[in-house]
Design an enzyme around this catalytic site. Structure first.
Site, PDB file in Angstrom:
ATOM      1  CG  HIS A  27      -0.663  -0.176   2.476  1.00  0.00           C
ATOM      2  ND1 HIS A  27       0.458   0.365   3.177  1.00  0.00           N
ATOM      3  CD2 HIS A  27      -1.328  -1.013   3.447  1.00  0.00           C
ATOM      4  CE1 HIS A  27       0.523   0.120   4.220  1.00  0.00           C
ATOM      5  NE2 HIS A  27      -0.420  -0.689   4.598  1.00  0.00           N
ATOM      6  CG  ASP A 170       1.348  -5.029  11.410  1.00  0.00           C
ATOM      7  OD1 ASP A 170       1.547  -6.103  10.608  1.00  0.00           O
ATOM      8  OD2 ASP A 170       0.225  -4.363  11.253  1.00  0.00           O
TER       9      ASP A 170
END
Ligand code: FEO
Length: 403
Positions: A27, A170
């Site tokens: 992204h 993450d």
């Protein structure tokens, strides 16, 4: 080895994720080394799946799970994070194992419910959990730790107490595609972890500091950290936690970064002279042309440099588009305690430096020295001035480095 072979990371615990070898753009974040989405399967009296993978790779994950167990037998699905690289195969799993309990944080449940309305999420058996909540798998216990804003509001981590494995989602990740699974099998993992931190977690550094303290309060001292991206930490566990603390405190090196773009070489000549000046001060300097270097890597240089020189030619009365794009990117990542110097060239009206000044304002950097512009090209006098400026900036980088 069979391509679909899962990997045993501890007794009864398997990596069932996927490697995205051709990922080059996550992204908008450049990933020159590719990436991976890590999911983990724990086999006990109850079978638990921790996170899933990007939907395009669902089948590959399922093939790995099937090598260990029939996926319809999964009892618990743990969703540590709503972002689609980890959640978009949940619907596939819930279709196969409709009786499974789906554990998520409160914001995780909201996010999943809002995102997967067309996937039958109203039938999912959600179990909302908060920090300190535990579930037994039989011989083992999972404890949940909310990791709010690391890096989304819903972010959560899961700790396998008996094995001391932290499934950190993450946090502690790296974007690397490799057939290796552990940090001690690959060179320079910390470098990749730093690039990842600079591009993903940097704006949330205050939360990172609180999180590191929270781990201590909860008596969580992992012997293995299994993130949702990249390699599993087994050798560098304490080091990566220490590095996170250091990055979050806003450390920098006695180093200067020069970033620039150039149309006909004038701004580039100025950049080169500044580099020479910095070198003459005995300070390390990095030069990055923004159309020729990965921005994600350059962002790590921003994180490490207390002083940054930014150069742009003027095009259509404005700064060059790569400079404006990168400064917007930097402002969003909110690095702290940076000083800046702006330079550039123009043919008639100018405008680049003025544009950069406006943009850098939103990044809240502090002015190191007044900007410098040249008309058409830098002559000997201008070059000398650039070298002098470089020297002074180098001295400033030494003074402002923060360990
Ligand atoms: Fe790896 Fe926030 O997703």
């Amino acid at each position: 080895m069979d391509d679909n072979e899962p990997l045993k990371i501890a007794e009864g615990i398997y990596w069932v994720g996927v490697v995205d070898w051709n990922l080059r753009d996550f992204h908008g974040y450049e990933t020159p080394k590719g990436g991976s989405y890590n999911a983990y399967l724990i086999i006990d009296e109850k079978i638990a799946l921790i996170d899933t993978v990007k939907a395009t790779f669902s089948e590959e994950m399922l093939k790995r799970i099937k090598k260990i167990v029939d996926p319809s037998k999964i009892d618990y699905v743990i969703s540590n994070h709503v972002e689609m690289d980890h959640s978009s195969s949940i619907s596939t799993i819930m279709d196969i194992a409709p009786g499974a309990k789906l554990f998520a944080s409160s914001k995780g449940q909201t996010g999943l419910s809002e995102h997967y309305k067309e996937d039958g999420c109203e039938n999912w058996n959600f179990q909302v959990v908060k920090t300190g909540d535990e579930i037994s798998l039989g011989k083992r216990t999972l404890m949940f730790i909310e990791a709010t804003m690391l890096h989304w509001p819903d972010s959560m981590q899961t700790y396998l107490k008996e094995d001391k494995i932290l499934f950190s989602n993450d946090a502690f990740g790296q974007h690397i595609a490799t057939s290796k699974r552990f940090d001690d099998e690959v060179e320079d993992v910390m470098e990749d972890a730093a690039i990842y931190y600079a591009n993903i977690l940097l704006p949330f550094s205050p939360q990172v500091l609180k999180y590191v303290e929270k781990l201590k309060e909860l008596d969580v001292s992992p012997e293995m950290i299994a993130p949702a991206h990249g390699l599993i930490w087994r050798k560098g566990v304490s080091r990566v936690i220490e590095e996170y603390g250091k990055w979050a405190r806003g450390y920098s090196l006695p180093k200067l970064l020069v970033i620039y773009d150039s149309m006909w070489g004038s701004t580039e000549k100025m950049a080169m002279e500044i580099v020479e000046g910095v070198r003459s001060a005995g300070v390390e300097v990095r030069l990055r042309h923004l159309r020729k270097n990965d921005w994600s890597m350059t962002m790590k240089e921003v994180m490490e440099s207390p002083v940054i020189a930014i150069g742009s030619p003027t095009m259509n009365n404005r700064m060059f588009y790569t400079i404006s794009g990168f400064l917007t990117y930097v402002a969003g990542l909110r690095p702290k305690g940076k000083k800046y110097f702006l330079f550039g060239s123009y043919g008639w009206g100018g405008g680049a430096v003025k544009g950069m000044e406006k943009e850098i304002e939103s990044a809240k950097f502090e002015l190191a020295m007044e900007s410098m512009q040249v008309k058409f090209r830098p002559y000997e006098e201008d070059k000398r001035a650039c070298r002098d400026i470089g020297y002074k900036l180098g001295e400033m980088a030494k003074e402002n480095a923060k360990s």
